[in-house]
Design a protein around this motif. Structure first.
Motif, PDB file in Angstrom:
ATOM      1  N   SER A  18       0.830  -1.208   0.000  1.00 20.23           N
ATOM      2  CA  SER A  18       0.000   0.000   0.000  1.00 20.23           C
ATOM      3  C   SER A  18       0.862   1.254   0.000  1.00 20.23           C
ATOM      4  N   SER A  19       2.004   1.199   0.677  1.00 19.61           N
ATOM      5  CA  SER A  19       2.898   2.360   0.670  1.00 19.61           C
ATOM      6  C   SER A  19       3.495   2.581  -0.708  1.00 19.61           C
ATOM      7  N   CYS A  20       3.741   1.490  -1.457  1.00 18.10           N
ATOM      8  CA  CYS A  20       4.236   1.623  -2.825  1.00 18.10           C
ATOM      9  C   CYS A  20       3.198   2.302  -3.709  1.00 18.10           C
ATOM     10  N   THR A  21       1.923   1.952  -3.499  1.00 15.45           N
ATOM     11  CA  THR A  21       0.853   2.559  -4.279  1.00 15.45           C
ATOM     12  C   THR A  21       0.788   4.051  -4.039  1.00 15.45           C
ATOM     13  N   VAL A  22       0.959   4.466  -2.788  1.00 16.98           N
ATOM     14  CA  VAL A  22       0.951   5.894  -2.457  1.00 16.98           C
ATOM     15  C   VAL A  22       2.098   6.608  -3.144  1.00 16.98           C
ATOM     16  N   VAL A  23       3.285   5.973  -3.139  1.00 16.82           N
ATOM     17  CA  VAL A  23       4.446   6.574  -3.791  1.00 16.82           C
ATOM     18  C   VAL A  23       4.209   6.706  -5.288  1.00 16.82           C
ATOM     19  N   TYR A  24       3.684   5.643  -5.909  1.00 19.59           N
ATOM     20  CA  TYR A  24       3.406   5.684  -7.343  1.00 19.59           C
ATOM     21  C   TYR A  24       2.412   6.797  -7.676  1.00 19.59           C
ATOM     22  N   LYS A  25       1.360   6.915  -6.859  1.00 17.18           N
ATOM     23  CA  LYS A  25       0.327   7.913  -7.124  1.00 17.18           C
ATOM     24  C   LYS A  25       0.889   9.323  -7.041  1.00 17.18           C
ATOM     25  N   SER A  26       1.643   9.596  -5.971  1.00 21.29           N
ATOM     26  CA  SER A  26       2.211  10.937  -5.817  1.00 21.29           C
ATOM     27  C   SER A  26       3.221  11.238  -6.917  1.00 21.29           C
ATOM     28  N   THR A  27       4.006  10.226  -7.302  1.00 23.47           N
ATOM     29  CA  THR A  27       4.964  10.415  -8.395  1.00 23.47           C
ATOM     30  C   THR A  27       4.236  10.694  -9.704  1.00 23.47           C
ATOM     31  N   GLY A  28       3.170   9.930  -9.941  1.00 25.55           N
ATOM     32  CA  GLY A  28       2.385  10.143 -11.160  1.00 25.55           C
ATOM     33  C   GLY A  28       1.775  11.527 -11.216  1.00 25.55           C
ATOM     34  N   ASP A  29       1.217  11.981 -10.091  1.00 26.27           N
ATOM     35  CA  ASP A  29       0.599  13.309 -10.056  1.00 26.27           C
ATOM     36  C   ASP A  29       1.623  14.400 -10.355  1.00 26.27           C
ATOM     37  N   VAL A  30       2.832  14.253  -9.780  1.00 28.93           N
ATOM     38  CA  VAL A  30       3.887  15.249 -10.001  1.00 28.93           C
ATOM     39  C   VAL A  30       4.319  15.260 -11.468  1.00 28.93           C
ATOM     40  N   LEU A  31       4.550  14.080 -12.034  1.00 25.16           N
ATOM     41  CA  LEU A  31       5.010  13.999 -13.423  1.00 25.16           C
ATOM     42  C   LEU A  31       3.952  14.501 -14.400  1.00 25.16           C
ATOM     43  N   LEU A  32       2.692  14.166 -14.160  1.00 25.01           N
ATOM     44  CA  LEU A  32       1.625  14.620 -15.055  1.00 25.01           C
ATOM     45  C   LEU A  32       1.452  16.130 -14.972  1.00 25.01           C
ATOM     46  N   GLY A  33       1.567  16.667 -13.729  1.00 28.86           N
ATOM     47  CA  GLY A  33       1.486  18.116 -13.567  1.00 28.86           C
ATOM     48  C   GLY A  33       2.630  18.829 -14.258  1.00 28.86           C
ATOM     49  N   TYR A  34       3.841  18.253 -14.137  1.00 29.16           N
ATOM     50  CA  TYR A  34       4.999  18.849 -14.810  1.00 29.16           C
ATOM     51  C   TYR A  34       4.837  18.804 -16.325  1.00 29.16           C
ATOM     52  N   ALA A  56       7.031  12.859 -27.903  1.00 29.19           N
ATOM     53  CA  ALA A  56       5.652  12.363 -27.923  1.00 29.19           C
ATOM     54  C   ALA A  56       5.616  10.837 -27.932  1.00 29.19           C
ATOM     55  N   GLU A  57       6.430  10.228 -28.788  1.00 27.49           N
ATOM     56  CA  GLU A  57       6.388   8.771 -28.914  1.00 27.49           C
ATOM     57  C   GLU A  57       6.957   8.072 -27.682  1.00 27.49           C
ATOM     58  N   ALA A  58       7.938   8.702 -27.014  1.00 28.76           N
ATOM     59  CA  ALA A  58       8.539   8.084 -25.832  1.00 28.76           C
ATOM     60  C   ALA A  58       7.660   8.269 -24.594  1.00 28.76           C
ATOM     61  N   PHE A  59       7.054   9.451 -24.448  1.00 25.21           N
ATOM     62  CA  PHE A  59       6.336   9.765 -23.218  1.00 25.21           C
ATOM     63  C   PHE A  59       4.884   9.314 -23.232  1.00 25.21           C
ATOM     64  N   THR A  60       4.301   9.096 -24.405  1.00 27.27           N
ATOM     65  CA  THR A  60       2.881   8.729 -24.451  1.00 27.27           C
ATOM     66  C   THR A  60       2.585   7.456 -23.655  1.00 27.27           C
ATOM     67  N   PRO A  61       3.262   6.335 -23.892  1.00 32.30           N
ATOM     68  CA  PRO A  61       2.974   5.144 -23.082  1.00 32.30           C
ATOM     69  C   PRO A  61       3.383   5.304 -21.628  1.00 32.30           C
ATOM     70  N   PHE A  62       4.462   6.066 -21.384  1.00 33.37           N
ATOM     71  CA  PHE A  62       4.938   6.254 -20.009  1.00 33.37           C
ATOM     72  C   PHE A  62       3.916   7.028 -19.177  1.00 33.37           C
ATOM     73  N   LEU A  63       3.452   8.164 -19.710  1.00 32.41           N
ATOM     74  CA  LEU A  63       2.477   8.961 -18.971  1.00 32.41           C
ATOM     75  C   LEU A  63       1.142   8.240 -18.860  1.00 32.41           C
ATOM     76  N   SER A  64       0.740   7.553 -19.918  1.00 34.80           N
ATOM     77  CA  SER A  64      -0.539   6.839 -19.891  1.00 34.80           C
ATOM     78  C   SER A  64      -0.532   5.721 -18.856  1.00 34.80           C
ATOM     79  N   SER A  65       0.639   5.165 -18.570  1.00 32.58           N
ATOM     80  CA  SER A  65       0.717   4.065 -17.610  1.00 32.58           C
ATOM     81  C   SER A  65       0.323   4.503 -16.199  1.00 32.58           C
ATOM     82  N   PHE A  66       0.414   5.796 -15.905  1.00 34.86           N
ATOM     83  CA  PHE A  66       0.040   6.270 -14.573  1.00 34.86           C
ATOM     84  C   PHE A  66      -1.463   6.226 -14.344  1.00 34.86           C
ATOM     85  N   SER A  67      -2.234   5.928 -15.400  1.00 33.47           N
ATOM     86  CA  SER A  67      -3.678   5.754 -15.212  1.00 33.47           C
ATOM     87  C   SER A  67      -3.970   4.539 -14.342  1.00 33.47           C
TER      88      SER A  67
END
Length: 282
Positions: A18-34, A56-67
């Motif tokens: 559960s702590s890993c999930t929290v870290v992933y979520k906060s990391t995702g929020d920061v990266l998407l905001g940036y 675009a081609e490199a970041f599209t799957p990476f950013l989408s994975s945070f869903s």
């Protein structure tokens, strides 16, 4: 003793996960905001097309994975899939040039190979752009109904990107032989959605989208309208504001219609516009 440590590990495992999930979520929020606040403006301001494509081609799957761990980045996906699709279109154009060279050299095998490669690339482009259109639907609403309430220019801009995804997905699907089977009712929805934007404010692109639909799919235009005249007016509006989006869309439309003379004229106009933009930057 081993059983004791094993029991302790089993009991602590859920807490660790559960702590890993929290870290992933906060990391995702920061990266998407940036990405939305800084990455996108930087990419749009760059005149290095190759770098924009790589991003675009490199970041599209990476950013989408945070869903998987946070809210889906649907609004960002609208732009990234549009750019990624356009990058594949550029590769398809190179294959078309290879096809023309082969035809000139009377090499039928090479020409056939180039044409097949071109259609496959356009198929990928259509798939990416259709995904971008559906991202708009998820981020805001389905075009074609009541206009959404835009809370900022940024929201309007992403709406415009989503509409471009829709019309380009249709154009590229037709050019590739229709393997993606993009629903043609998207055309009417995109046309009505374009009416939600101010044409002058957005460089004549909304009217260009509507005109492109009316030319490619006859019967969608309103009575008394002249889509070719409207498209020309959109080109003039874009030229006055130093924006060439309508030129690119018009070239795609006329190329698909086989009107090479019109395409050449648009390319000359685009080249002149690009030179003016470069001079202004200096």
């Amino acid at each position: 003793m081993k059983r004791k440590y094993l029991l302790l590990f089993v009991l602590s495992l859920p807490l660790f996960l559960s702590s890993c999930t929290v870290v992933y979520k906060s990391t995702g929020d920061v990266l998407l905001g940036y990405a939305e606040d800084h990455g996108v403006p930087y990419m749009l301001a760059s005149n290095d097309v190759a770098l924009g494509c790589s991003m675009a081609e490199a970041f599209t799957p990476f950013l989408s994975s945070f869903s998987r761990v946070t809210a889906p980045p649907d609004q960002l996906a609208v732009l990234f899939y549009l750019v990624a699709g356009n990058c594949i279109e550029a590769e398809a154009q190179e294959q078309e040039l290879r096809y023309l060279r082969a035809i000139y050299a009377k090499n039928s095998t090479e020409a056939q190979d180039a044409r097949i490669a071109q259609q496959r690339l356009l198929e990928i482009a259509a798939h990416r752009q259709l995904t971008g259109y559906y991202s708009l639907v998820a981020a805001q609403t389905e075009p074609g109904g009541e206009c959404p309430e835009f809370d900022s220019d940024n929201t309007e801009l992403f709406w415009l990107f989503g509409l471009l995804n829709g019309i380009q997905a249709i154009l590229n699907d037709i050019a590739s032989g229709g393997n993606i089977e993009v629903p043609l009712d998207i055309a009417a929805k995109v046309g009505r959605g374009a009416a939600c934007l101010d044409n002058e404010k957005w460089w004549g692109v909304p009217a260009a989208i509507q005109s492109a639909i009316w030319i490619v799919i006859p019967g969608n235009n309103s009575a008394g309208s002249n889509p070719r005249s409207n498209l020309q007016q959109s080109l003039e509006i874009g030229a006055q504001q130093g924006m060439s989006v309508s030129h690119v869309l018009a070239a795609q439309v006329y190329l698909g219609q086989g009107e090479i003379t019109e395409v050449k004229q648009i390319i000359r106009s685009y080249a002149s516009l690009s030179k003016q933009a470069a001079d202004n930057q200096e």
